[in-house]
Every structure is written in C-alpha cells, then in structure tokens.
Write a protein that holds these residues in place. Structure first.
Motif, PDB file in Angstrom:
ATOM      1  N   THR A 169     -55.089  49.208  57.341  1.00  0.00           N
ATOM      2  CA  THR A 169     -55.934  49.930  56.382  1.00  0.00           C
ATOM      3  C   THR A 169     -55.123  50.454  55.194  1.00  0.00           C
ATOM      4  OG1 THR A 169     -55.706  52.108  57.437  1.00  0.00           O
ATOM      5  CG2 THR A 169     -57.427  50.634  58.279  1.00  0.00           C
ATOM      6  N   ILE A 170     -53.812  50.220  55.210  1.00  0.00           N
ATOM      7  CA  ILE A 170     -52.937  50.645  54.119  1.00  0.00           C
ATOM      8  C   ILE A 170     -52.499  49.428  53.323  1.00  0.00           C
ATOM      9  CG2 ILE A 170     -50.767  51.786  53.515  1.00  0.00           C
ATOM     10  CD1 ILE A 170     -52.859  53.643  54.764  1.00  0.00           C
ATOM     11  N   PRO A 220     -42.128  55.341  58.184  1.00  0.00           N
ATOM     12  CA  PRO A 220     -42.662  54.200  57.426  1.00  0.00           C
ATOM     13  C   PRO A 220     -43.408  53.171  58.268  1.00  0.00           C
ATOM     14  CG  PRO A 220     -40.272  54.058  57.634  1.00  0.00           C
ATOM     15  CD  PRO A 220     -40.648  55.410  58.097  1.00  0.00           C
ATOM     16  N   PHE A 221     -42.945  52.911  59.485  1.00  0.00           N
ATOM     17  CA  PHE A 221     -43.569  51.836  60.260  1.00  0.00           C
ATOM     18  C   PHE A 221     -44.940  52.233  60.797  1.00  0.00           C
ATOM     19  CE2 PHE A 221     -39.136  50.592  60.173  1.00  0.00           C
ATOM     20  CZ  PHE A 221     -39.249  49.255  59.808  1.00  0.00           C
ATOM     21  N   THR A 222     -45.205  53.529  60.815  1.00  0.00           N
ATOM     22  CA  THR A 222     -46.553  53.989  61.142  1.00  0.00           C
ATOM     23  C   THR A 222     -47.558  53.416  60.153  1.00  0.00           C
ATOM     24  OG1 THR A 222     -45.701  56.042  62.089  1.00  0.00           O
ATOM     25  CG2 THR A 222     -48.004  56.048  61.405  1.00  0.00           C
ATOM     26  N   PHE A 223     -47.104  53.188  58.915  1.00  0.00           N
ATOM     27  CA  PHE A 223     -47.998  52.724  57.856  1.00  0.00           C
ATOM     28  C   PHE A 223     -47.809  51.244  57.534  1.00  0.00           C
ATOM     29  CE2 PHE A 223     -47.529  57.273  57.399  1.00  0.00           C
ATOM     30  CZ  PHE A 223     -48.861  57.675  57.305  1.00  0.00           C
ATOM     31  N   LEU A 224     -46.583  50.756  57.663  1.00  0.00           N
ATOM     32  CA  LEU A 224     -46.351  49.328  57.406  1.00  0.00           C
ATOM     33  C   LEU A 224     -47.165  48.460  58.368  1.00  0.00           C
ATOM     34  CD1 LEU A 224     -42.511  49.229  56.689  1.00  0.00           C
ATOM     35  CD2 LEU A 224     -44.350  48.647  55.087  1.00  0.00           C
ATOM     36  N   THR A 242     -55.580  51.157  49.017  1.00  0.00           N
ATOM     37  CA  THR A 242     -55.075  52.412  49.575  1.00  0.00           C
ATOM     38  C   THR A 242     -53.556  52.470  49.466  1.00  0.00           C
ATOM     39  OG1 THR A 242     -55.064  51.399  51.762  1.00  0.00           O
ATOM     40  CG2 THR A 242     -56.995  52.724  51.186  1.00  0.00           C
ATOM     41  N   ILE A 243     -53.063  53.646  49.103  1.00  0.00           N
ATOM     42  CA  ILE A 243     -51.629  53.879  48.915  1.00  0.00           C
ATOM     43  C   ILE A 243     -51.256  55.149  49.666  1.00  0.00           C
ATOM     44  CG2 ILE A 243     -49.777  54.204  47.216  1.00  0.00           C
ATOM     45  CD1 ILE A 243     -51.885  53.200  45.106  1.00  0.00           C
TER      46      ILE A 243
END
Length: 443
Positions: free
Chosen positions: A106-107, A98-102, A87-88
């Motif tokens: 699941t990312i 960014p830190f929501t995803f870092l 997943t990207i």
C-alpha cells in the motif's frame, strides 16, 4: 497537482515542523502548479482525513516510531478508497524501520532521511525506485522557512494557550545532533540525516551529517515574522539542543537583542556548556527557560549512556542558571541498563540538590536507532509504547513493573513540579495503565 501531507496520530501534539519544511521546499522548487495541505491525526479522524485528501495526486504520511502503526493503517485506507493515489511515507519512524514499508504494497514511495529533495524528486517524476533518499542539504539557510500557510497553525497555538496561558510556536535553529547518547536515535545511530541505498536486500547508509546550523540572522527574522503574524507570546526552540556549541548560542542571543524580538523563549540546553556569559546574554535576549536533561544521579549511568555530562556539570549548570533567574526544566530517565534502586536514590538526591522548577519522569523506550533496539522489537505494537507509557522495558536490576512503580512514586513525590505532559497523562493513567489509544479517546 494536489499534495496532502498527514502527520500520524499521537496523544500529544506540536506543529509538524518537518512536513512544514518539506511543503515549503516543494512549493518553492516545483515548476508547475502545486496545491498543498497539511493535516494532523491529532485533530482529524481517519474518516475526516480521507475526505480532506480527496482529489490529491499524492499523500505523504510522517511520524515517529509510535506513529508507524497509524501510518500503515492510513495507507491501507487510502489505497482502498483511492487506488490511484500515490502514497509516500517518511520521517523518523519509517526511516528507522524501512522494511516495514518497503514490503508494504500500500506504500508507493519510502523516503529515508531528509525529506525535502526526495519529495521534490517524487513530484518531478525523477524518483525511479520505491526507496527515495538523498544527501542532506548542507546549506540549511537555502531551505525556505516552514510553510505556515498550508496548515491551521492556530489549532496548535490554542492548545498551548489553553494549557499554559501563552501562545506558543516552534522555531528550529539547527538540524541534527553532534552527540552520542545511547538512548536516542540522534546520538547512537547518528541521526537520520544521511543518504541510504538498497543493496542485496539490505539498507546501506552513508556517513551521517551530524549537525547543520542556521544563520542567527535568518532565525531571528523568522521569529519576528511569526511573532507578528500569529501574536506569539512564547517561542519553543525545536532543537535537540540550542547550545551544541557556545558560539551558536551566543550568536542567536546577540541577534535577538539587536533585532529586538522581545518575546520570551525556551530551549533544550546541554549542561556541560552552560556558563555565566551564556546565561547573562540569554536573559537579555528574553530567554526565560532552560530545559536540561538530568537523566540520572548515578555517575556510572552517565558514563554508560555516553552523553558526555557528569553529575558535577549538572549541578553547576543548574546553579548558574538559577542565579540568573532562568526557569529550569529537567528530565529524569529511568530504566537504563544499570538502573537499580540505589541509582534511583542517587537521582532523587540530585533532583533535590538542583531543585528544578519543572520535572518529568520517563522510562527508557528501546526505539529503533538506539543502542537498546533489537530486531525482535519489530513485532511490538509501537502504538502502545512510548517513554511515558511503557510496559515493555526492564533494566538489568529492575523489572518493568518495578520501574513503573518507581516512576509513579517519583511523580507523586514531585507532584508540585510536574511537566505539563506528565500532568496530562497522570490524569489519564500514567506508566502503562492505559494505552495510547485510550489516552487519545480521553483527551
């Protein structure tokens, strides 16, 4: 290799030009076989998206801040259904939060900034960290035209045809913005067009590349190809503003005239750079609409938002464009910090003077990257907030309820001039009386 790109759900829709550019770039530069599809949460349910991405090696999600919750929802569903699928995430929303995803397991990859080279690095296996970021590509003319083969473009065109009676698609003549408006991430933050690195658990950004302009010749060649292939009857310039400089706009108009595009078009224009020469050439090039941000009638607010325009500049731009018969669409932004009943009255007076053909009213949304963002806003449910449905923001002088009441009043007063998106949302309940999810269900 199979790659699926997905634009996250949002209640209004234009073709995802950013994903189309990324797709075109990787299809052009990747050395192996590549099967690409571009999906859209506006048209496809989560279940349909899961079915359509089956067999993909990579799935890339993109969206702005209000789409971030849906991106996170989709990534969880994908990892549950297809644990080995990579997943990207990328686009404005992920780049500015960014830190929501870092911190999201699941990312697999977070692309911050411009997506083309970073996506190619991921596919080539040269991306060694979760955060993937590159310098913007300075020669934008080296980037292939958007991939219109891997997406059902007619789904988007048909919506415009139904709503407006014309076949509309987007063309981009530049990337970024050279100006510093406090209410926009392009201005205050300096655009996402920059490289970022993770150091000591903090994101460090290199200096932004504010503006890169395409060759007028290549822009017009793309317009001709798209015009003939999709029977386009109106082009929407997908720029922050198509006249960041007078020479750029003049070159575009002259090239359209020389190559006989002969299709109407419209674009965002800065009021401080509109003059007789530009309007005369625009008309010859079949430009029928200028979309100019009025924002406010208060000189004090104009100074505060750092847009670089004045009330007198706005009046002049609307006067001269009216003289040439150009349809003028404008935007009024309610709720900047200095907003009061008096400044709203000044805005009404300015609207009455310039007498635009089309107008839209929004309330400031404190998006990440703007001057009004605060870290605690990370806790807000951004899927329920945008500049049209905003139950969050207040000015120094007016509560959110008062701002929404003024928005509704102005919408009623200028109901014969409403922008299409306002008309659509008015039917559904504007000003926060319905959530974005409920709007989607009613459309």
């Amino acid at each position: 290799m199979k790659v699926s790109f997905v634009r996250a759900r949002y209640p209004s829709v234009w073709e995802p030009t950013n994903l189309m550019y990324v797709s075109a770039f990787v299809k052009d530069r990747y050395k192996g076989n590549l099967d690409v599809q571009i999906l859209d949460g506006f048209f496809d349910s989560d279940e349909q998206i899961l079915n359509k991405i089956s067999g993909s090696d990579y799935v890339g999600f993109s969206g702005t801040t209000p789409q971030v919750p849906h991106i996170k929802q989709l990534s969880k569903l994908v990892k549950k259904e297809y644990p080995s699928m990579k997943t990207i995430v990328g686009g404005y929303g992920p780049s500015l939060q960014p830190f929501t995803f870092l911190n999201d397991p699941t990312i697999d990859y977070l692309v911050v900034g411009e997506g083309e080279q970073s996506m190619l690095d991921i596919l080539n296996g040269t991306a060694t960290q979760k955060l993937v970021s590159n310098q913007p590509i300075m020669d934008v003319d080296s980037i292939p035209n958007p991939d219109r083969d891997s997406i059902d473009l007619n789904r988007y065109i048909s919506i415009a045809e139904k709503d407006e009676g014309r076949r509309v698609t987007s063309i981009m003549t530049e990337r970024g913005c050279a100006f510093g408006c406090t209410f926009c991430a392009e201005g205050e933050f300096g655009t996402i067009w920059r490289k970022a690195d993770l150091s000591n658990k903090k994101l460090e950004y290199e200096r932004a590349v504010r503006l890169r302009q395409r060759s007028a010749k290549l822009v017009v060649e793309e317009m001709l190809e798209v015009r003939d292939r999709f029977n386009i009857t109106f082009f929407k310039m997908n720029d922050a503003e198509t006249n960041p400089s007078k020479p750029h706009f003049i070159r575009l108009c002259k090239e359209m005239i020389e190559q006989e595009v002969n299709v109407p078009w419209g674009c965002n224009m800065r009021c401080d750079k509109v003059d007789d020469e530009m309007c005369a050439l625009a008309v010859k090039a079949h430009c029928e609409e200028f979309w100019m941000g009025l924002e406010s009638g208060s000189p004090e607010i104009h100074r505060d938002i750092n847009k670089g325009t004045t009330v007198e500049m706005i009046k002049k731009a609307f006067d001269v464009s009216k003289k040439y018969g150009i349809k003028r669409r404008t935007y009024a932004l309610l709720g900047t910090p200095l907003e009061s009943y008096e400044t709203i009255k000044q805005t009404e007076e300015l609207i009455d003077y310039v007498d635009p053909e089309i107008i839209g009213f929004s309330i400031l949304a404190p998006y990440p990257g703007t001057a009004y963002w605060k870290p605690e806003y990370d806790e807000l449910d951004w899927s329920q907030i945008d500049e049209f449905s905003n139950t969050t923001w207040s000015s120094n002088n007016l509560t959110n309820q008062e701002l929404r009441r003024e928005q509704s009043r102005l919408i009623e007063k200028y109901s014969d001039k409403l922008a299409p998106i306002i008309r659509k949302k008015q039917k559904l309940g504007i000003g926060g009386s319905q959530t974005l999810d409920s709007m989607m269900g009613a459309m």
